[in-house]
Design a protein around this motif. Structure first.
Motif, short mmCIF file in Angstrom:
data_model
loop_
_atom_site.label_atom_id
_atom_site.label_comp_id
_atom_site.label_asym_id
_atom_site.label_seq_id
_atom_site.Cartn_x
_atom_site.Cartn_y
_atom_site.Cartn_z
N ILE A 1 0.73 -1.38 -0.03
CA ILE A 1 0.13 0.13 -0.12
C ILE A 1 0.90 1.32 0.01
CG2 ILE A 1 -1.70 1.37 1.27
CD1 ILE A 1 -2.39 -1.53 2.51
N GLN A 2 0.48 1.91 -1.00
CA GLN A 2 1.44 3.22 -1.18
C GLN A 2 0.84 4.45 -0.08
OE1 GLN A 2 2.57 4.34 -4.94
NE2 GLN A 2 3.33 6.64 -4.43
N THR A 3 1.61 5.15 0.66
CA THR A 3 1.39 5.97 1.64
C THR A 3 1.63 7.47 0.80
OG1 THR A 3 3.48 6.28 2.95
CG2 THR A 3 1.95 4.50 3.48
N SER A 4 1.22 8.29 1.65
CA SER A 4 1.53 9.89 1.40
C SER A 4 2.88 10.23 1.59
CB SER A 4 0.41 10.63 1.45
OG SER A 4 0.10 10.74 3.06
N ILE A 5 3.54 9.46 2.53
CA ILE A 5 4.81 10.07 3.01
C ILE A 5 6.02 9.68 2.10
CG2 ILE A 5 6.63 9.73 5.17
CD1 ILE A 5 3.71 11.19 5.78
N LYS A 6 6.85 10.53 1.94
CA LYS A 6 7.94 10.43 0.94
C LYS A 6 9.08 9.86 1.88
CE LYS A 6 6.83 14.35 -2.05
NZ LYS A 6 7.56 15.69 -2.63
N VAL A 7 9.88 9.07 1.38
CA VAL A 7 11.00 8.32 1.92
C VAL A 7 12.01 9.62 2.36
CG1 VAL A 7 12.83 6.72 1.57
CG2 VAL A 7 10.76 6.29 0.48
N SER A 8 12.07 10.46 1.63
CA SER A 8 13.04 11.58 2.15
C SER A 8 12.86 11.92 3.47
CB SER A 8 13.18 12.56 0.97
OG SER A 8 11.91 13.06 0.72
N GLU A 9 11.51 12.03 3.73
CA GLU A 9 10.87 12.58 5.13
C GLU A 9 11.29 11.64 6.38
OE1 GLU A 9 6.81 13.78 4.57
OE2 GLU A 9 7.10 14.82 3.01
N ILE A 10 11.66 10.50 5.92
CA ILE A 10 11.80 9.64 7.10
C ILE A 10 13.10 9.83 7.61
CG2 ILE A 10 12.07 7.07 7.74
CD1 ILE A 10 8.96 8.08 7.09
#
Length: 167
Positions: free
Chosen positions: A48-57
């Motif tokens: 499931i694709q979320t709305s959070i970018k990997v760069s924000e993690i």
């Protein structure tokens, strides 16, 4: 030769016919239940694709919401859940927020005395960052993990499985 049907033959045919319908009524649903997985379509891409970018993690666990459709018999609903996602070097880690003690929801840094641990408010349970339960606190086992990935720069959440970080 006579083509008449005797009473005994008629009763025999009738009972055999009724018995056959009753047997079919019991056997067909069991056969359908056994073969049902063969008739279902394979889930195409269960992540499931979320709305959070990997760069924000970051290395600090972040709450990442994800939504999926759930079908219960004839009722279909949209369910929203979340996972705690953080980076360990270049690797993404996603942990379930469900406490193994009573199923309560754990929070990151929810206890002022333990700012670097997951905290379960039900019975003051504690988990380390990798999901391992802190000895002497109520949890019986580590938090579960989710399959986690990167699709087009966004975090994807997959199936839940036993924590492999603490074994």
């Amino acid at each position: 030769m006579s083509s008449k049907v005797t009473r005994r033959q008629f009763l025999n045919y009738s009972l055999m016919g009724v018995g056959s319908f009753m047997a079919a009524g019991m056997i067909l649903p069991m056969g359908r239940f056994a073969l049902d997985p063969l008739f279902k379509d394979a889930a195409a891409g269960s992540d499931i694709q979320t709305s959070i970018k990997v760069s924000e993690i970051t290395e600090e666990p972040t709450k990442v919401d994800f939504t999926y459709n759930q079908k219960d018999a004839w009722y279909e609903s949209e369910v929203t859940e979340f996972a705690w996602v953080y980076k360990d070097g270049d690797k993404l880690i996603a942990l379930s927020p469900v406490c193994k003690h009573l199923g309560c929801t754990v929070t990151w840094a929810g206890d002022d005395g333990n700012p670097d641990k997951f905290f379960c408010p039900c019975h003051n349970g504690l988990y380390t960052k990798d999901g391992n339960n802190v000895p002497g606190t109520p949890p019986r086992g580590p938090l579960d993990q989710y399959e986690v990935g990167d699709k087009d720069g966004f975090v994807t959440i997959g199936k839940r499985f036993e924590n492999e970080l603490v074994k």
